[in-house]
Design a protein around this motif. Sequence first.
Motif, PDB file in Angstrom:
ATOM      1  N   TYR A  37     -41.753 -67.280   6.827  1.00 21.57           N
ATOM      2  CA  TYR A  37     -40.887 -67.430   5.480  1.00 21.57           C
ATOM      3  C   TYR A  37     -40.533 -68.805   5.439  1.00 21.57           C
ATOM      4  O   TYR A  37     -40.642 -69.295   4.280  1.00 21.57           O
ATOM      5  N   ALA A  38     -40.224 -69.601   6.595  1.00 23.18           N
ATOM      6  CA  ALA A  38     -39.638 -71.157   6.524  1.00 23.18           C
ATOM      7  C   ALA A  38     -40.863 -71.931   5.958  1.00 23.18           C
ATOM      8  O   ALA A  38     -40.532 -72.740   5.113  1.00 23.18           O
ATOM      9  N   GLU A  39     -41.909 -71.529   6.324  1.00 21.84           N
ATOM     10  CA  GLU A  39     -42.982 -72.195   5.630  1.00 21.84           C
ATOM     11  C   GLU A  39     -43.580 -71.847   4.321  1.00 21.84           C
ATOM     12  O   GLU A  39     -43.784 -72.755   3.323  1.00 21.84           O
ATOM     13  N   ALA A  40     -43.603 -70.655   4.101  1.00 26.24           N
ATOM     14  CA  ALA A  40     -43.956 -69.940   2.735  1.00 26.24           C
ATOM     15  C   ALA A  40     -42.993 -70.227   1.600  1.00 26.24           C
ATOM     16  O   ALA A  40     -43.402 -70.415   0.423  1.00 26.24           O
ATOM     17  N   ILE A  41     -41.666 -70.631   1.998  1.00 27.51           N
ATOM     18  CA  ILE A  41     -40.775 -70.644   1.019  1.00 27.51           C
ATOM     19  C   ILE A  41     -40.938 -72.101   0.277  1.00 27.51           C
ATOM     20  O   ILE A  41     -40.462 -72.267  -0.892  1.00 27.51           O
ATOM     21  N   LYS A  42     -41.764 -73.137   1.018  1.00 29.20           N
ATOM     22  CA  LYS A  42     -42.039 -74.259   0.016  1.00 29.20           C
ATOM     23  C   LYS A  42     -43.121 -74.131  -1.017  1.00 29.20           C
ATOM     24  O   LYS A  42     -43.459 -74.921  -1.757  1.00 29.20           O
ATOM     25  N   TYR A  43     -43.815 -72.794  -1.186  1.00 24.97           N
ATOM     26  CA  TYR A  43     -44.723 -72.874  -2.070  1.00 24.97           C
ATOM     27  C   TYR A  43     -44.104 -71.745  -3.246  1.00 24.97           C
ATOM     28  O   TYR A  43     -43.215 -70.998  -2.843  1.00 24.97           O
ATOM     29  N   GLN A  44     -45.055 -71.810  -4.449  1.00 24.85           N
ATOM     30  CA  GLN A  44     -44.552 -71.202  -5.442  1.00 24.85           C
ATOM     31  C   GLN A  44     -45.617 -70.032  -5.900  1.00 24.85           C
ATOM     32  O   GLN A  44     -46.753 -70.549  -6.019  1.00 24.85           O
ATOM     33  N   LYS A  45     -45.196 -68.898  -6.178  1.00 23.54           N
ATOM     34  CA  LYS A  45     -46.160 -67.940  -6.734  1.00 23.54           C
ATOM     35  C   LYS A  45     -46.698 -68.289  -8.023  1.00 23.54           C
ATOM     36  O   LYS A  45     -45.819 -68.316  -9.027  1.00 23.54           O
TER      37      LYS A  45
END
Length: 113
Positions: A37-45
């Motif tokens: 989550y901490a890493e993926a939150i930096k990206y946008q769908k």
Amino acid sequence: MLIEINNIKCPTASELGRNVNWMIKMAIREDLRQSIYAEAIKYQKKETPKTIKVEANYKDFKKIGPCDLFTKPILSGLLKAGLLDDKDVENINWSCSVKMKMPSDKIIIYINE
């Protein structure tokens, strides 16, 4: 989209085996989910993902269980970060691979939109 999480390893069969207390298993899975989550939150769908490939790199050779051991925490982390919707999960082609004796422990997530 490529998400790389360095210095983290997916749990092994011995860490999540049937002889391990359920609270320890839950803590290991939660740590993995939070790291994703901490890493993926930096990206946008951008669009609904069609395929997701997870590559788990291990520095040391250990007995590795099936990829199912870490599938759910990784998907949960991606869902929490907003990169997936609940309805998307059923339609995604999911694959995973494991590599041994790599320079470091690492999780790489490839998302093809």
